[in-house]
Design a protein around this motif. Sequence first.
Motif, PDB file in Angstrom:
ATOM      1  N   GLY A  81       0.808  -1.210   0.000  1.00 43.00           N
ATOM      2  CA  GLY A  81       0.000   0.000   0.000  1.00 43.00           C
ATOM      3  C   GLY A  81       0.840   1.260   0.000  1.00 43.00           C
ATOM      4  N   GLY A  82       0.155   2.391   0.203  1.00 40.75           N
ATOM      5  CA  GLY A  82       0.845   3.663   0.201  1.00 40.75           C
ATOM      6  C   GLY A  82      -0.075   4.795   0.602  1.00 40.75           C
ATOM      7  N   LYS A  83       0.406   6.022   0.410  1.00 44.98           N
ATOM      8  CA  LYS A  83      -0.350   7.217   0.756  1.00 44.98           C
ATOM      9  C   LYS A  83      -0.218   8.225  -0.381  1.00 44.98           C
ATOM     10  N   ILE A  84      -1.333   8.903  -0.715  1.00 43.07           N
ATOM     11  CA  ILE A  84      -1.373   9.863  -1.813  1.00 43.07           C
ATOM     12  C   ILE A  84      -1.613  11.256  -1.231  1.00 43.07           C
ATOM     13  N   PHE A  85      -0.727  12.207  -1.585  1.00 46.05           N
ATOM     14  CA  PHE A  85      -0.819  13.590  -1.136  1.00 46.05           C
ATOM     15  C   PHE A  85      -1.007  14.486  -2.362  1.00 46.05           C
ATOM     16  N   PRO A  86      -2.241  14.845  -2.749  1.00 46.53           N
ATOM     17  CA  PRO A  86      -2.436  15.746  -3.884  1.00 46.53           C
ATOM     18  C   PRO A  86      -2.520  17.203  -3.434  1.00 46.53           C
ATOM     19  N   GLY A  87      -1.991  18.112  -4.261  1.00 54.48           N
ATOM     20  CA  GLY A  87      -2.064  19.521  -3.917  1.00 54.48           C
ATOM     21  C   GLY A  87      -1.657  20.413  -5.065  1.00 54.48           C
ATOM     22  N   TYR A  88      -1.481  21.694  -4.754  1.00 58.47           N
ATOM     23  CA  TYR A  88      -1.108  22.704  -5.741  1.00 58.47           C
ATOM     24  C   TYR A  88      -0.081  23.654  -5.130  1.00 58.47           C
ATOM     25  N   VAL A  89       0.822  24.123  -5.974  1.00 57.72           N
ATOM     26  CA  VAL A  89       1.719  25.216  -5.624  1.00 57.72           C
ATOM     27  C   VAL A  89       1.229  26.460  -6.351  1.00 57.72           C
TER      28      VAL A  89
END
Length: 221
Positions: A92-100
């Motif tokens: 498994g894993g972890k997803i970090f979505p975002g914007y600069v």
Amino acid sequence: MNIRKTVARVAGGGVAATAALGLLSTGAANADTFVPLPGGEITKTLSDGTVVTVRMVGESANINPSMGATPLHRNAWVSGSAQVDISGAAIGGKIFPGYVVGCQVNIAGGGASGGVDGGAAYDGSSPSVGANAGGNLSLGPGQSKAFYVLDLEAADDYGSESHYVRNKFSGNSGSVTWADETLNLNGCGGYAQARSFVTVKVETDNVSSAVTLWGQPFSLG
């Protein structure tokens, strides 16, 4: 007047963030500009041979000239879907979505001063230095800042309420999808630009690593 309500839903390995948006526009001067974005894909082979593929699909931005009716205000509604596939016996894993977002800063080179640098946040309820949960930003000329799309409530190990900026998934795949997420910029008197990022942390029996995919920069005016 802008009325917006955001609801985050978690199901299995995916997160979908949707928004109900009401707009009242008066004339062509307040018309929105829809910007389709190409998304992207990156594949990385970890030291133990695990192959991680991160994709951004269906990415777009809807740019509003100004919510505050002044040149210092910019507003956009951003949408996209981050998708992760892992080969081998992944756990498994972890997803970090975002914007600069940058004000008179060139953020086309794979990062931004004061924003995320390659890894973004890895885990826990607190974003990394220079980033915050939510897209309400105040920037002056020469400044940039990152924010995360997700703000998920969950109990911590002691039963207290905590907020997380990542979606945790198990197995070989996971995703996060968002629609009409608000990006509200205040205080920028010059050219403003934004770009998406997706950081994925993957853990196997032998290695822990992060992979970051950057989206194409787009103008906020």
